[in-house]
Each structure stands twice: as C-alpha cells, then as structure tokens.
Write a protein that holds these residues in place. Structure first.
Motif, short mmCIF file in Angstrom:
data_model
loop_
_atom_site.label_atom_id
_atom_site.label_comp_id
_atom_site.label_asym_id
_atom_site.label_seq_id
_atom_site.Cartn_x
_atom_site.Cartn_y
_atom_site.Cartn_z
N ASP A 45 43.43 10.68 7.63
CA ASP A 45 43.00 11.74 7.95
C ASP A 45 41.65 13.08 6.91
O ASP A 45 40.74 13.54 6.58
N ALA A 46 42.92 13.36 5.66
CA ALA A 46 42.36 13.86 4.76
C ALA A 46 41.08 13.82 4.21
O ALA A 46 40.00 14.53 3.27
N VAL A 47 41.60 12.23 3.62
CA VAL A 47 39.58 11.90 3.32
C VAL A 47 38.99 11.70 3.30
O VAL A 47 37.40 12.63 3.54
N LYS A 49 37.83 14.38 6.55
CA LYS A 49 37.61 15.33 6.48
C LYS A 49 36.76 16.30 5.04
O LYS A 49 36.70 17.02 4.86
N SER A 50 37.25 15.55 3.75
CA SER A 50 36.84 15.37 2.18
C SER A 50 35.45 15.74 2.29
O SER A 50 34.45 15.12 2.60
N PRO A 51 34.87 17.02 1.98
CA PRO A 51 33.58 17.69 1.82
C PRO A 51 32.83 17.01 0.20
O PRO A 51 32.01 16.58 0.23
N LYS A 52 34.22 16.45 -0.34
CA LYS A 52 33.92 15.36 -1.93
C LYS A 52 33.31 14.46 -1.60
O LYS A 52 32.43 13.99 -2.58
N LEU A 53 33.26 14.07 -0.67
CA LEU A 53 32.91 12.12 -0.81
C LEU A 53 31.93 11.75 0.37
O LEU A 53 31.16 12.38 1.36
N LYS A 58 33.22 7.20 2.59
CA LYS A 58 34.15 7.02 4.10
C LYS A 58 34.04 5.87 4.86
O LYS A 58 34.47 5.58 5.32
N HIS A 84 29.14 13.07 11.28
CA HIS A 84 29.29 14.05 11.29
C HIS A 84 31.07 14.50 11.94
O HIS A 84 31.44 15.50 12.71
N GLU A 86 33.91 12.10 12.45
CA GLU A 86 35.22 11.59 11.84
C GLU A 86 36.82 12.49 12.32
O GLU A 86 37.55 11.17 13.02
N ASP A 87 36.48 13.53 12.93
CA ASP A 87 37.33 14.09 13.51
C ASP A 87 37.93 13.06 15.30
O ASP A 87 39.07 14.13 15.75
#
Length: 178
Positions: A45-47, A49-53, A58, A84, A86-87
């Motif tokens: 979940d954290a991966v 939601k990460s804006p860095k990836l 993803k 966008h 993913e959630d």
C-alpha cells in the motif's frame, strides 16, 4: 463496504466482461486474492501510494505480485494505476464480489460463535437465514468469539441476528434498567 463511485464503475465494467466471457467465478477468486494482498500488506500500500515511483514501476510491481490473475483483472489494475487510483484496488474487489454475489443470490455472512462451526451447522444456518435476507444461500465466515458465552451472532450486511447468551443478558439488563 465503503466503495467509491469510481470503484463501482470499474467493478461493474469488469463484472460485465466476466459475464460476457463466462469467467465470473475465476475473476471473483482473483479479486479476493487482490483484496487480501492489498489489505494485509501495508508495505505494498505504501509503495503504491509513493509519489517517488513512476507508474511503470508500480505496474511492474503489480504485474509481478499478481502474475497468476486473469489478464482482464490485471489490465483493470493497470488502468487504475494509470489513472492514479491505486487506492481503489480493495474497493474494486469488494464491489465486484458484491455484484457477483447478487447475481448468484448469495449474501456474505459473518457468524460469531464460541467454537468453530461444523459444515452441517453452517449449511443449516445458511438455509435458515438466507430467505430472511432475500437470498438463496449464505457464504459464511465463522469467527470464534469466546466472549459470547453461548449461542451465535450472525451479521449479514448491516443486519445483525443476535442469539448469543451475552446478547440476551445485555437485552435483559436494558429491560430491567428501563
């Protein structure tokens, strides 16, 4: 079942595809797996939601994690990543399962009991309570709760049937106090 409007739309589209290709059972199982993995793996979940990836990274993670699921399910997950969303994976799965259950006349039920139920007891509960909620059968998840003292408590959607000793004692206490 919270389920956003977005998840409902994607679930409905996926449900229609599943019916069209006669893959309802397989896709339901695949989405149950997706839901379990997403809900029980906070790292994923954290991966996601990460804006860095980047989206491609993803997508690679999701393709690896869910390589065995139906391509239609996988493509829907990829589309959600592109948008966008993913959630929405878990909500999508819940909505799809709900649609599949409605199509089959099945309701999800949680049965709380002091000991694990036998298959015969589960079947009897399904037969007895399915008609009360307008369904043909129940998919029962048995949860052992020794705090009930005896009896069972059944939850179908937002309806609760409480035949537990603890519930009876609480109702008796409320009657005596009023």
């Amino acid at each position: 079942m919270s389920g956003s409007t977005v998840a409902k739309r994607y679930a409905l589209a996926l449900f229609q595809l599943a019916n069209e290709h006669q893959l309802l059972g397989q896709m339901e199982e695949d989405l149950r797996i997706v839901k379990d993995v997403v809900n029980n793996n906070k790292g994923l979940d954290a991966v996601l939601k990460s804006p860095k990836l980047e989206n491609d990274e993803k997508k690679g993670i999701i393709k690896t994690a869910f390589a065995s699921v139906n391509p239609l399910v996988l493509n829907t997950l990829m589309l959600l990543i592109d948008r966008h969303r993913e959630d929405q994976f878990s909500d999508l799965a819940e909505e799809f399962i709900s649609l599949a259950n409605d199509a089959r006349g099945i309701a999800e039920a949680k049965v709380y009991s002091v000991r694990p139920l036998t298959e015969a007891e589960s079947s009897e509960l399904s037969a007895a309570f399915a008609s009360r909620v307008g369904k043909t059968s129940l998919r029962i998840e048995n949860i052992v709760d020794p705090g009930l003292l005896g009896g069972i408590k059944l939850r179908i959607g937002n309806r609760i049937f409480d035949g537990s000793m603890r519930g009876k004692l609480e109702r008796l206490e409320r009657q005596l106090l009023s």
